[in-house]
Scaffold this motif. Structure first.
Motif, PDB file in Angstrom:
ATOM      1  N   ILE A  22       0.830  -1.200   0.000  1.00 18.76           N
ATOM      2  CA  ILE A  22       0.000   0.000   0.000  1.00 18.76           C
ATOM      3  C   ILE A  22       0.870   1.258   0.000  1.00 18.76           C
ATOM      4  O   ILE A  22       0.677   2.185  -0.798  1.00 18.76           O
ATOM      5  CB  ILE A  22      -0.943   0.003   1.223  1.00 18.76           C
ATOM      6  N   LEU A  23       1.854   1.299   0.893  1.00 24.36           N
ATOM      7  CA  LEU A  23       2.654   2.501   1.097  1.00 24.36           C
ATOM      8  C   LEU A  23       3.705   2.729   0.024  1.00 24.36           C
ATOM      9  O   LEU A  23       4.016   3.874  -0.317  1.00 24.36           O
ATOM     10  CB  LEU A  23       3.335   2.431   2.468  1.00 24.36           C
ATOM     11  N   LEU A  24       4.275   1.660  -0.506  1.00 23.62           N
ATOM     12  CA  LEU A  24       5.408   1.786  -1.425  1.00 23.62           C
ATOM     13  C   LEU A  24       5.095   1.456  -2.868  1.00 23.62           C
ATOM     14  O   LEU A  24       5.830   1.863  -3.770  1.00 23.62           O
ATOM     15  CB  LEU A  24       6.563   0.895  -0.946  1.00 23.62           C
ATOM     16  N   GLU A  25       4.011   0.717  -3.089  1.00 24.86           N
ATOM     17  CA  GLU A  25       3.704   0.293  -4.458  1.00 24.86           C
ATOM     18  C   GLU A  25       2.359   0.807  -4.961  1.00 24.86           C
ATOM     19  O   GLU A  25       1.969   0.507  -6.086  1.00 24.86           O
ATOM     20  CB  GLU A  25       3.748  -1.237  -4.552  1.00 24.86           C
ATOM     21  N   GLY A  26       1.654   1.548  -4.131  1.00 23.69           N
ATOM     22  CA  GLY A  26       0.422   2.174  -4.590  1.00 23.69           C
ATOM     23  C   GLY A  26      -0.805   1.289  -4.624  1.00 23.69           C
ATOM     24  O   GLY A  26      -1.808   1.643  -5.246  1.00 23.69           O
ATOM     25  N   TYR A  27      -0.773   0.132  -3.945  1.00 28.51           N
ATOM     26  CA  TYR A  27      -1.950  -0.733  -3.893  1.00 28.51           C
ATOM     27  C   TYR A  27      -3.042  -0.057  -3.060  1.00 28.51           C
ATOM     28  O   TYR A  27      -2.751   0.686  -2.120  1.00 28.51           O
ATOM     29  CB  TYR A  27      -1.599  -2.087  -3.283  1.00 28.51           C
ATOM     30  N   GLU A  28      -4.291  -0.344  -3.408  1.00 27.05           N
ATOM     31  CA  GLU A  28      -5.430   0.227  -2.692  1.00 27.05           C
ATOM     32  C   GLU A  28      -6.028  -0.792  -1.721  1.00 27.05           C
ATOM     33  O   GLU A  28      -5.878  -2.004  -1.899  1.00 27.05           O
ATOM     34  CB  GLU A  28      -6.502   0.666  -3.704  1.00 27.05           C
ATOM     35  N   ALA A  29      -6.719  -0.273  -0.720  1.00 30.45           N
ATOM     36  CA  ALA A  29      -7.469  -1.111   0.212  1.00 30.45           C
ATOM     37  C   ALA A  29      -8.583  -0.263   0.808  1.00 30.45           C
ATOM     38  O   ALA A  29      -8.404   0.948   1.008  1.00 30.45           O
ATOM     39  CB  ALA A  29      -6.570  -1.656   1.316  1.00 30.45           C
ATOM     40  N   PRO A  30      -9.748  -0.871   1.098  1.00 28.71           N
ATOM     41  CA  PRO A  30     -10.833  -0.124   1.747  1.00 28.71           C
ATOM     42  C   PRO A  30     -10.361   0.479   3.066  1.00 28.71           C
ATOM     43  O   PRO A  30      -9.434  -0.024   3.703  1.00 28.71           O
ATOM     44  CB  PRO A  30     -11.906  -1.197   1.982  1.00 28.71           C
ATOM     45  N   GLY A  31     -11.029   1.574   3.484  1.00 27.57           N
ATOM     46  CA  GLY A  31     -10.582   2.347   4.635  1.00 27.57           C
ATOM     47  C   GLY A  31     -10.316   1.536   5.884  1.00 27.57           C
ATOM     48  O   GLY A  31      -9.248   1.648   6.505  1.00 27.57           O
ATOM     49  N   ASP A  32     -11.280   0.665   6.283  1.00 27.38           N
ATOM     50  CA  ASP A  32     -11.090  -0.092   7.516  1.00 27.38           C
ATOM     51  C   ASP A  32      -9.958  -1.088   7.398  1.00 27.38           C
ATOM     52  O   ASP A  32      -9.159  -1.270   8.319  1.00 27.38           O
ATOM     53  CB  ASP A  32     -12.391  -0.806   7.910  1.00 27.38           C
TER      54      ASP A  32
END
Length: 339
Positions: free
Chosen positions: A177-187
């Motif tokens: 998420i932080l380094l490669e730009g992957y997404e995840a829902p808020g929770d």
């Protein structure tokens, strides 16, 4: 022949070279390649020392606050004492700081170090400051334990149960998420990122297991589960067969969301600070009850083997476990750029 670079050697190759240059300590309570260093005091008491550093440009991911950096520096060091079954008593920190660093950043770093130290019933005693080209925090943890109770990396035997104090995968998902730009829902994103921003060391668990004397070998998982197994294998002279996927529900959700092999998240994350250890089958329930008494569940992962191969079972198929992250050799992906 040209001299090798550190990128060619890797961290473990470098450590081997350094160890050749060091005068061995007579009657060393802990051999080289351990999580911490030890020094005999008197009777059966030993001092445990550990140093680990955090470099701002390589170790601080986007969104991490200075207070969290201070906290994590303590956890990094205390986790290695926990893996030996020793309670930390004190912490020192040397701060390398550029001259234009905001005072608030240093104060928040200090608050984080002090909060984490007190969280584990230890004290931050101070340290050193110096000017540097980027923020660097080098910590030293100190504790005292009994020599006969130290949990070493050596000692695992074929047939021992391989276990851990928790599940894996959250940090691997967080770094995507932080380094490669992957997404995840808020929770889901919040739960995953907490593993990176505010990790926990298994101090109570390590001390309890050591006092009960049921562990045959132990290491912390700061370099990732895969590398931890390689290190245990080298020190104990055994292989490991990982039979159960030790992944958190959140990491599994993330893997399913993006079509990622969950085994990769569980094996190759790092910075999770779980204890990975072995127990003789006849002592398994005692170890399970010991952890239950301090609010932790024992997670069975697999078994130690005679043939020294490191494998995991995925869909009935045997697959080899690679080495995972190694400083100097491994390169993290660049952080995504803002549009």
């Amino acid at each position: 022949m040209a001299l090798k670079t550190l990128r060619e050697l890797g961290e473990r190759g470098l450590i081997e070279r350094i160890l050749r240059l060091i005068t061995p300590l007579p009657s060393n309570p802990l051999p080289p390649w351990e999580d911490a260093s030890a020094l005999e005091l008197h009777g059966d008491l030993v001092a445990l020392l550990k140093t680990d550093m955090l470099i701002w440009s390589t170790d601080v991911p986007p969104g991490m606050r200075p207070r969290d950096v201070g906290w994590k520096t303590v956890v990094m060091n205390f986790s290695d004492l926990a893996a030996k079954g020793v309670r930390p008593l004190a912490f020192l920190a040397s701060l390398g700081l550029p001259a234009d660093t905001q005072l608030e950043v240093v104060e928040e770093l200090t608050r984080g170090i002090d909060e984490a130290s007190r969280h584990y019933d230890a004290y931050f005693l101070g340290g050193d400051t110096n000017e540097a080209s980027e923020i660097t925090v080098a910590g030293v943890a100190f504790g005292v334990g009994k020599r006969e109770r130290l949990m070493r990396r050596s000692g695992a035997k074929p047939g021992d149960i391989l276990a851990a104090t928790g599940l894996f995968g959250d940090t691997a998902a967080s770094f995507k998420i932080l380094l490669e730009g992957y997404e995840a829902p808020g929770d889901l994103r919040r739960r995953l990122l907490r593993a990176v921003y505010h990790p926990e060391a298994r101090v109570r668990e390590g001390v309890a297991l050591a006092e009960r004397g049921v562990v045959t070998a132990s290491i912390d998982s700061s370099d990732g589960l895969a590398m931890s197994l390689h290190d245990l294998s080298r020190s104990s002279g055994v292989g490991f067969r990982v039979e159960h996927l030790p992944i958190t529900e959140e990491a599994m959700r993330f893997a399913e969301l993006h079509g990622i092999d969950p085994w990769k998240l569980a094996l190759y994350g790092g910075e999770e600070y779980e204890l990975v250890f072995t127990v003789r089958p006849e002592n398994l329930e005692e170890a399970r009850e010991t952890l239950r008494e301090v609010g932790c569940s024992l997670i069975e992962i697999g078994v130690a083997t005679r043939d020294r191969r490191l494998i995991y079972i995925d869909g009935g198929m045997e697959k080899s476990i690679g080495g995972g992250w190694e400083h100097f050799k491994s390169r993290p992906p660049p952080a995504p750029q803002a549009a």
